[in-house]
Structures are given as C-alpha cells and as structure tokens.
Design an enzyme around this catalytic site. Structure first.
Site, PDB file in Angstrom:
ATOM      1  N   GLU A 315      51.727  -9.181  17.932  1.00  0.00           N
ATOM      2  CA  GLU A 315      52.983  -9.774  18.425  1.00  0.00           C
ATOM      3  C   GLU A 315      53.837  -8.759  19.181  1.00  0.00           C
ATOM      4  O   GLU A 315      55.043  -8.688  18.984  1.00  0.00           O
ATOM      5  CB  GLU A 315      53.779 -10.345  17.249  1.00  0.00           C
ATOM      6  CG  GLU A 315      53.002 -11.309  16.378  1.00  0.00           C
ATOM      7  CD  GLU A 315      53.749 -11.769  15.159  1.00  0.00           C
ATOM      8  OE1 GLU A 315      53.583 -12.939  14.764  1.00  0.00           O
ATOM      9  OE2 GLU A 315      54.507 -10.969  14.586  1.00  0.00           O
ATOM     10  N   CYS A 411      59.044 -17.863  10.376  1.00  0.00           N
ATOM     11  CA  CYS A 411      60.313 -17.263  10.775  1.00  0.00           C
ATOM     12  C   CYS A 411      60.982 -18.033  11.906  1.00  0.00           C
ATOM     13  O   CYS A 411      62.220 -18.103  11.973  1.00  0.00           O
ATOM     14  CB  CYS A 411      60.105 -15.808  11.175  1.00  0.00           C
ATOM     15  SG  CYS A 411      58.747 -15.538  12.328  1.00  0.00           S
TER      16      CYS A 411
END
Length: 644
Positions: A315, A411
C-alpha cells in the site's frame, strides 16, 4: 500571521445536491449500517468482531479476541462519525448507543489506563514490544480523536477522561527523559490524536509528546529495526518480513525527508501532524519539510483523481511518475489523509492553493470510496477496470470491480463516515476578522467575528452554469473566497456591478458591511487533461475533467473493450444530461470518438498482420466519483488520443 481556525460543525448546514446527499447519508444509513457490521449482523459481510472484542475485554462476554490487530479503531472512527452527526444535528438519536459503547470501552480499560483489546486479551506481557507492527499507538490516536469529538458534541466527559488516562500512561511511558522508552509508532496517527487532545485540554504535555514522536523518528540506530532484532521471528504481518524503515517513514528524521516514501496512509498522518506542529510551534525547519513533501506528493506521485499510493504491495508510494492505472492502489484512507494534510497546510500558511488538492481528492477518490446508498465501499480506487482480470490470488487481487459490503481490514469505511460527517471543516474556516470559503459546496455558516454575529450562505451551481452566489450578513467582517485553479479570471459582481477585489494568497478579499449579495462567475468548461511526459502509463492519452471532477468512461454507456476507444483532440467535450438516478445533478460529458474495430487482418488469430480500422462513435463520460453505481462493468479514465 493569521491564526486560522476550523469552524464548529454545529454551525455549518450543508444543502449541496451532491455533498449534502452524502453528508445526510451518514446519519440516515452509513452509521446504522456500520453499527450492524460492528456487531456482526450483516451475513454477507466480513466479520468485524469489534463490539464482541470489547465485550470480552470488559468482562461481559467470554471467548477469544478475533480480527486484525487494529480492529478497535473501527469502533473509534464510528464513534467519531456519530459525534459529528450529533453535533451537526442529524444524530442525536445515536447518543444512547454511543454511550453504551463508551461504557464498554471504559470497562475494557486497564487500571493503569492501557486500552487495547488485542494486547489485553491475547498477550498482555507484550505491551509496547512490537511498535513496528502492533498498532498500539495508532489505535490510541484514533481513540483520542473520537474522544475529543464526542466530548465536544455532547459535553459528556466520560470518554475524554478515558482518553486522558490512556494518554497520560503513554506520556509516562515514552519520552526523552531518563527511564522512558525512546520508541515511536510503526503506524503514525497518535501524533494527530495528541494534537487534538492538546486543543481540547490545553495541556501542553500532549503537544510535547506528539513532537517527541516526530523528533525521535528516524534517528540512528533505528529503533524499529532494533526492535525487530530483539523480537526475532515473532511477526504479526508476514508481508513485513523484509522490513525497510522507509515503509514507515523512519529511514530519516521527518525534517530531513524530501520524498514521499513507504505506506501512503502512514505518510499522510505523519505529514498532517508535522504541519500541525509546525504551525503551533512556528518551526521553520518543520514548515520547510512539509512544503517539500507536499510538492513531491502532489507534483510527482499523485493521480489525477487525488489518489496516492500506487503499489498494491504494501500500500505504498513507489517512485516519481510511477502511476499505473489498472493495478494502482489509491487507498481511500490515503486520499482522506491527503485532505487532512492539505487542510493543515492551509491553516499553517493561509494559502488557498492547498485546497485545490483537498478538493481534487474529495470530489474524486474519497467519494468514489462509497456508493450512493452508503452501504458498499471501495478500499482501492483504480483508474481502469477490466473485471475479468480482477482475480483472486493474482497481482490484481486488490482491485475490485464492484464495491464491497465490508473488509477484514476495514479502515476505509469508517474513515469515509467521519470525513463526510465533518465536511463543514473542509468548506469553511475563520480567523479574528474573516470568514473563509474554501470549497464551493452549497452550505451556510453562522459564527461570531469580533463578538458580533455573522452568517454566510453559498448557493453553488458552477458545474452547471459557472455561478456561485454568496449571501453574507454582519456588521463588519471580511469574506475570503478561494479562487479555484479551474476558475480562470472569475468575475465578481456586487449589487449588479462588477468589482475587482484584492487577491491575497489565492483568496478574493470581500468586505461585508451589513447585508451583501455577491455573485462569482467563471466559464467552467469541460476540458482535456494530459499527464507529464514522464508518466509512462498515460503517454499519448487524455483524461476528461470539468471543474475539480475527473470523468470516466463506463461500459454501460460505451460498450465493451474500452481500451479500443480513441478521442481526437479537435473534438471538444460538451455537457450532457446528468445521471438522473444518482445524486448531485452533475452533468455527464459527451465527446465524439473513434473505436478500433480491427487491428489485424486475420480477426480470429491472436497475432497477425497489422490492419487497423476505425469507426466513428459518440462517447459518454460520467463523474469518476459516481462510477459503478449503475451496472458493473469496465471503466476507463485515461483514453488514447487520436493524433493527426
């Protein structure tokens, strides 16, 4: 230097046809849906375990703690969204539910103030031993943000007292003083929460602690690398077996960093804290570092949509101009972090241009992260999708052709909820004599300037006719109106006459004495945009934009094999009818294009003699933020340009 401050959310009313719809969705459907998720009552969704974990930690249930190490934060961000809904007047009915969650959290807190269900239930002896992966401080930061928001919305102290007790434990554990740990979080966020806790309490030790975590980061020897050596093979995340300090922005002290490295969300949270500390402490070195990092992110490593973090592996950022479209990551949380960073840079500098990027991220990647009903989410926001190759157990596994009901690492959904419910703080700001308009989102704001009541209302239709109307009331104050980069040479009209206001740091300065009506007009036309020649993925291609909105082609409007489409640059795009079934009344765009219908002479062969043939076609583009709200299928932002 002007001390610009964010507005109280309760003083903002959003009525915008696009953003008002999404903001209203938070209380109407997003918060209730996420509550069901947190309680594991949506059968088709990934299990959350959040509330169950807190019940076990509070001694009100039995069982084994489950879920990812930082799953507590899903509850905290949900609570923060609830707090903003209560404050903006849409969520008072959530208060008993939230109070019960806060009671559970209080019971789960250990006597010394420690709060983390993972370590409390699974390995209490390992507290603070795995800052690299354990997310203890990250989780604490989100709790501090939620606590400040809830106390501010309700006046209830219980959650803030829990947060202060935990923060005091962290202050007693970490710091430059002898006997304290010299570590820092592997995933930044506690710094952001500590700054907010400082604002809420006025206790400077929380600001000092945030500064310590930044000051000690990246020192030599590297704390996180030494911790990994001490811990040996004990790992939470197998992907981090070959750990590089750049992944967590701990390769250099923050003030020495010049390029955006590593995990994009961690970077944005750290940069946001850096900007807040630079502002509060008037720190020139930290200010300069923020400016350098901002330029690197936005001029070398940001997608046209405001997405950041191009690598699906870890990421993370990669290198300048590496912006692939079909396998990009562009995590929704990363764009929210970019909004946070830009907002804080604007507060620090008073420069309106930072909100150009905030707006780009908000109007594209952040909104694309949730569907128009508020119950499906994108974690990853690609700029090109061919559904058949979005396959599990391949390099494309992270790209989803449709939004998902939830994620095992969740998230993004709760981050979207707290962002949309606090949207007023990205539209408005104020200082001792001024009200700032930072976004042309139809809304109203009431406050006091110099002890006197003032109010301002925006009625925005710039995407339809280029016009923004501003109604302002107050005895004597200044209205500072951001001039967006897509509004070239706007006209300002007051009482039917054109005026020529002073422009300071990208804001038009308008004097208000009594009741004033202003009209801002600019020709906001659809346009082609090309990428820098150093971006390989976009070479010879164009994207369509109008205002801050990026547009995309969808299979539903343009058929299959979108990669076979070309746009001649002498055929300018024009407005088309809006998508009636979706919010916002944003126009679609229409442009004449060409479709490649033959590329080799032998049509059934995989390869053959070149034989190109094109046919004329009419292309329809829709706002990227609304893609995949109708029929799923292919999607494309960057289209080949037909040259010559």
């Amino acid at each position: 230097m002007r001390k610009i401050r964010l507005p109280k959310i309760r003083n903002v009313t959003i009525k915008d046809p696009l953003f008002g719809t999404y903001a209203a969705l938070v209380a109407e459907s997003i918060v209730p849906y996420q509550w069901e998720i947190l309680n594991d009552r949506i059968p088709e969704a990934e299990k959350s375990w959040c509330i169950e974990n807190f019940k076990i930690a509070a001694g009100e249930a039995t069982g084994v703690r489950r879920g990812v190490v930082f799953t507590d934060t899903d509850v905290y961000k949900w609570l923060e969204a609830v707090a903003f809904c209560i404050e903006n007047g849409s969520g008072k009915h959530f208060e008993p539910m939230a109070d019960e969650v806060i009671r559970l959290i209080g019971k789960a807190q250990e006597p010394d103030g420690y709060l983390n269900t993972y370590y409390t239930l699974l390995c209490p002896e390992k507290r603070w031993t795995n800052l690299t992966e354990g997310h203890e401080l990250y989780t604490a930061g989100h709790f501090f943000e939620a606590a400040v928001a809830y106390e501010n919305a309700t006046g209830k102290r219980e959650i803030l007292d829990i947060a202060i007790k935990f923060a005091d434990l962290i202050y007693d554990t970490f710091g430059p003083e002898e006997g304290k740990m010299k570590g820092y979080p592997g995933h930044q966020e506690v710094e952001v929460g500590l700054v907010k806790l400082y604002y809420a309490t006025g206790d400077s030790k929380y600001l000092d602690l945030a500064a310590f975590f930044l000051d000690v980061r990246g020192g030599q020897p590297n704390y996180l690398l030494e911790e990994i050596q001490r811990r040996g093979p004990d790992k939470i995340f197998p992907d981090l077996r070959d750990y590089s300090p750049a992944y967590s922005q701990s390769h250099l002290p923050p003030v020495e960093q010049t390029t955006a490295e590593g995990h994009a969300v961690r970077a944005m949270y750290m940069y946001s804290a850096m900007a807040s500390l630079a502002r509060e402490r008037q720190d020139p070195a930290l200010t300069a570092a923020c400016e350098i990092l901002w330029k690197n992110v936005t001029q070398r490593r940001m997608y046209i949509t405001g997405g950041i973090g191009s690598s699906g592996f870890l990421e993370r950022f990669t290198t300048d101009y590496d912006l692939p479209n079909d396998r990009t990551y562009c995590e929704t949380c990363a764009s929210i972090g970019l909004m946070m960073f830009g907002q804080r840079m604007a507060l620090m500098s008073g420069d309106a241009s930072y909100y150009d990027v905030v707006e780009r991220a908000l109007c594209n990647t952040v909104l694309s992260g949730i569907n128009a009903k508020g119950d499906r989410y994108f974690y990853v926001n690609p700029l090109e999708v061919w559904p058949p190759n979005c396959m599990e157990h391949t390099s494309m596994a992270h790209v989803k052709p449709v939004r998902q009901p939830w994620f095992d690492v969740a998230c993004c959904p709760t981050n979207v909820a707290r962002t949309l419910s606090s949207l007023g703080q990205y539209i408005w700001a104020e200082d001792e004599d001024s009200v700032y308009i930072n976004q042309f989102i139809s809304s109203s704001y009431a406050t006091q300037i110099g002890g006197a009541d003032v109010s301002v209302e925006i009625d925005s239709s710039y995407m339809q006719d280029g016009t923004v109307r501003v109604h302002a009331e107050g005895d004597a104050f200044v209205l500072r109106v951001r001039i967006p980069e897509y509004m070239k040479a706007p006209s300002f009209i007051k009482d039917g006459e054109t005026i020529y206001p002073l422009v300071e740091k990208g804001y038009a300065v308008l004097e208000v004495t009594g009741t004033e009506e202003f009209r801002i007009f600019a020709s906001v036309q659809p346009r082609f945009v090309a990428a820098n020649r150093n971006v390989p993925a976009d070479s010879g291609k164009v994207a369509l934009m109008k205002g801050p909105y990026v547009y995309c082609l969808e299979e539903q409007d343009n058929g299959k094999n979108l990669a076979n489409l070309y746009i001649p640059l002498d055929r300018l795009p024009r407005d088309a009818d809006a998508l009636e079934t979706l919010p916002g009344n944003l126009p679609a765009l229409s442009v004449s294009g060409k479709r490649l219908v033959q590329s080799i002479a032998e049509e059934d062969d995989l390869y053959g003699v070149p034989s190109f043939a094109f046919e004329e076609t009419q292309l329809r583009a829709v706002p990227y933020c609304l893609w995949c709200n109708r029929e799923p299928g292919e999607m494309l932002v960057w289209v080949k340009a037909a040259l010559g």
